[in-house]
Design an enzyme around this catalytic site. Sequence first.
Site, PDB file in Angstrom:
ATOM      1  N   GLU A 210      -2.941  -4.576  -3.755  1.00  0.00           N
ATOM      2  CA  GLU A 210      -4.033  -4.177  -2.835  1.00  0.00           C
ATOM      3  C   GLU A 210      -5.325  -4.955  -3.113  1.00  0.00           C
ATOM      4  O   GLU A 210      -6.263  -4.906  -2.321  1.00  0.00           O
ATOM      5  CB  GLU A 210      -4.275  -2.657  -2.923  1.00  0.00           C
TER       6      GLU A 210
ATOM      7  N   CYS B 257       0.706  -0.027 -10.894  1.00  0.00           N
ATOM      8  CA  CYS B 257       0.064   0.110 -12.204  1.00  0.00           C
ATOM      9  C   CYS B 257       0.158   1.557 -12.717  1.00  0.00           C
ATOM     10  O   CYS B 257       1.227   1.986 -13.113  1.00  0.00           O
ATOM     11  CB  CYS B 257      -1.364  -0.414 -12.108  1.00  0.00           C
TER      12      CYS B 257
ATOM     13  N   HIS C  69      -1.600  -5.197  -8.976  1.00  0.00           N
ATOM     14  CA  HIS C  69      -2.332  -4.550  -7.879  1.00  0.00           C
ATOM     15  C   HIS C  69      -2.277  -5.402  -6.607  1.00  0.00           C
ATOM     16  O   HIS C  69      -3.211  -6.188  -6.365  1.00  0.00           O
ATOM     17  CB  HIS C  69      -3.798  -4.381  -8.278  1.00  0.00           C
TER      18      HIS C  69
HETATM   19  N1  GLN Z   1      -3.970   1.436 -18.257  1.00  0.00           N
HETATM   20  C1  GLN Z   1      -3.762   2.381 -17.187  1.00  0.00           C
HETATM   21  C2  GLN Z   1      -2.828   3.499 -17.617  1.00  0.00           C
HETATM   22  O1  GLN Z   1      -2.212   3.431 -18.594  1.00  0.00           O
HETATM   23  C3  GLN Z   1      -3.227   1.706 -15.953  1.00  0.00           C
HETATM   24  C4  GLN Z   1      -4.225   0.684 -15.466  1.00  0.00           C
HETATM   25  C5  GLN Z   1      -4.269   0.504 -13.979  1.00  0.00           C
HETATM   26  O2  GLN Z   1      -3.759   1.298 -13.184  1.00  0.00           O
HETATM   27  N2  GLN Z   1      -4.950  -0.528 -13.565  1.00  0.00           N
HETATM   28  O3  GLN Z   1      -2.729   4.477 -16.969  1.00  0.00           O
END
Ligand code: GLN
Length: 186
Positions: A171, A79, A169
């Site tokens: 994890e 992410c 994610h």
């Molecule tokens: N929206 C976050 C970003 O742009 C990422 C979200 C996340 O890591 N769950 O950094």
Amino acid sequence: MKVGILAVQGAFAEHEQMLNKLGIDFIELRQKSDTLKAYDALILPGGESTVQGKLIKDLDMFDNLKAQISNGMPVMGTCAGLILLADKISNDDRTHLQTMPITVKRNSYGRQLGSFHVEHEYGSLGKIPMTFIRAPHIEACAKDVEILAKIDERIVAARFKNQLALSFHPELDNDTRIFEDFIKLI
Ligand code: GLN
């Protein structure tokens, strides 16, 4: 074998729980001196990429992390971690480590679908549970980037040499296969 987990912001504790479950040793990377310690792979967790990107610069960790990845250390970015790896961010002027030839779009699922869960095919692993939280997706990638998962025409998992980038994610689910697969890169 030891994994260095970037622990300046975000969901690093969940990665630690997963590694504990698998019996894999890790250290938290919180400051520059930590990035000089011995470890064999990196995890860049979810969180807020702008905050993480700023902190790794302010804490002077940026150069060491970038060099380790560029020199071939296996890295998994989930992410926000994926955003840190990206060469280009289509909807943000701020870029970060830029070690992976991908273009990503931040928060690409809008507000309605901010968070969701699916089970979807991933590489050769079959169906994997995937939890998305204000997730980015990969809009474009270089030819030599291997696409591991695509949902509705959006790339959500890809690998480039030593770098594994995931929109979701792993994890947060009980399935350990992605971690086991990542550990094989070491
Ligand atoms: N929206 C976050 C970003 O742009 C990422 C979200 C996340 O890591 N769950 O950094």
